[in-house]
Motif scaffolding. Sequence first.
Motif, PDB file in Angstrom:
ATOM      1  N   SER A 117       0.840  -1.197   0.000  1.00 12.56           N
ATOM      2  CA  SER A 117       0.000   0.000   0.000  1.00 12.56           C
ATOM      3  C   SER A 117       0.876   1.249   0.000  1.00 12.56           C
ATOM      4  CB  SER A 117      -0.912   0.008   1.230  1.00 12.56           C
ATOM      5  OG  SER A 117      -1.661   1.198   1.279  1.00 12.56           O
ATOM      6  N   GLN A 369      -6.125 -10.097  -3.026  1.00  9.26           N
ATOM      7  CA  GLN A 369      -6.180  -9.331  -1.786  1.00  9.26           C
ATOM      8  C   GLN A 369      -7.602  -8.832  -1.571  1.00  9.26           C
ATOM      9  OE1 GLN A 369      -2.780  -6.827  -0.698  1.00  9.26           O
ATOM     10  NE2 GLN A 369      -4.183  -5.089  -0.547  1.00  9.26           N
ATOM     11  N   GLN A 371     -10.146  -6.294   0.579  1.00 11.04           N
ATOM     12  CA  GLN A 371     -10.229  -5.091   1.385  1.00 11.04           C
ATOM     13  C   GLN A 371     -11.644  -4.970   1.959  1.00 11.04           C
ATOM     14  OE1 GLN A 371      -6.528  -4.501   0.791  1.00 11.04           O
ATOM     15  NE2 GLN A 371      -7.436  -2.571   1.437  1.00 11.04           N
TER      16      GLN A 371
END
Length: 383
Positions: A117, A369, A371
């Motif tokens: 990130s 991934q 979120q």
Amino acid sequence: MARRRAQARMFLLGGGGWPAPGAVDEEEEEEQVPKKVTPKKVLKRAPETTEETSLKSILKTHKPKEDPVEPPKKKVKTVKKQETQVNAKNTLMIVAGTYDSSVAGWTLNEKTNKLQSIFAVKPHQGYISGIAHSDKWILSAASDEAITIFNAKRLREVGSVGSEGTPTRLRLVGNNLLVTTATGQIIIMRTSDWMTIWKEQAHKKRINDVSLHPSGSLGITVGDDAFMKLWDFSKCKLVLQIKLKASQNLVNFSPSGEVYALCAEQNVTVYNLKGDKVSETKLASEAHCSTFIDESSLLFGLEDGTLELVRITPNSCSQRWRMAAHPSRIRSIAFATEGDRNTVVTVCSSGTLVVWEYDGSQLSEIRRQTQDTRFTSVTAIWK
């Protein structure tokens, strides 16, 4: 105004589009904070073409003109600030927008295939409706009818501009930004000062998608009014419009520009430059996004969370394969290529982001991934 019209004629031609009215260094230009501006006068639409024509004949007759030369203005002094920069070469940078007004970015480590990130901000008051990304700029548009501008090198917000209606698509081309809106407008802005150069009421209803021909000057828009319209952006002129049987969600030119594909929910139709229908096929479920990943392969993200690849040739169109990719509807697809490496990034409405590698025939998952958010759009470029 005469000078502005001359500049408008040069939109999307080779060499980066219009020259900025005041030539400044790249680093200095990036430090200028855009202002909200409204043009004093909107350029009028050129007369519509009524006689039968084709994209092929238009491309043959189109001749780019030389850029107008303007004296440079005095350079603006700027103060250098110590800020985050992305300097690594061959780094895949991913930027995504969400329903909760957030914009976030990651880089992919080539050795470990891990996502790092690099920023996360909430620059809007509405859901993110579009993202555009280049080496210089990151742009986010939202239902609050604002376009927020970020410096892509320093990863910081530098300003915002307004639009009349929710932006539906953002396209950065050279030194210009092309915006389509839910109110049916096309807006073109200069990225040197974010001034609106051209604004047109292109469709009576929402513009769903826009695709630019590889030549750079022509583009197709499709909207909820069931019209497909061909534009010559170098002249800011409507060239051709066709009333279709149904409104189209998506439009894509092939990388060579020899064919283009329209999609209405599940139905895909392919045309050549003469306007002849090449073929058609039906997807497994409604498509929300699409992109060409090579000359003959058009990838669709579907309502049921699957990816479907359609094989397109000058004479045919057929399903190649379909695979489960996400737990919910796929909202956006990004394609980035660097050398022999072709990368696809997909996001879904339940918060999953997946990075894929395309070997010319199949997709292989590199990284997945999840979120705690709902994605709406994604872009990716190699830096």
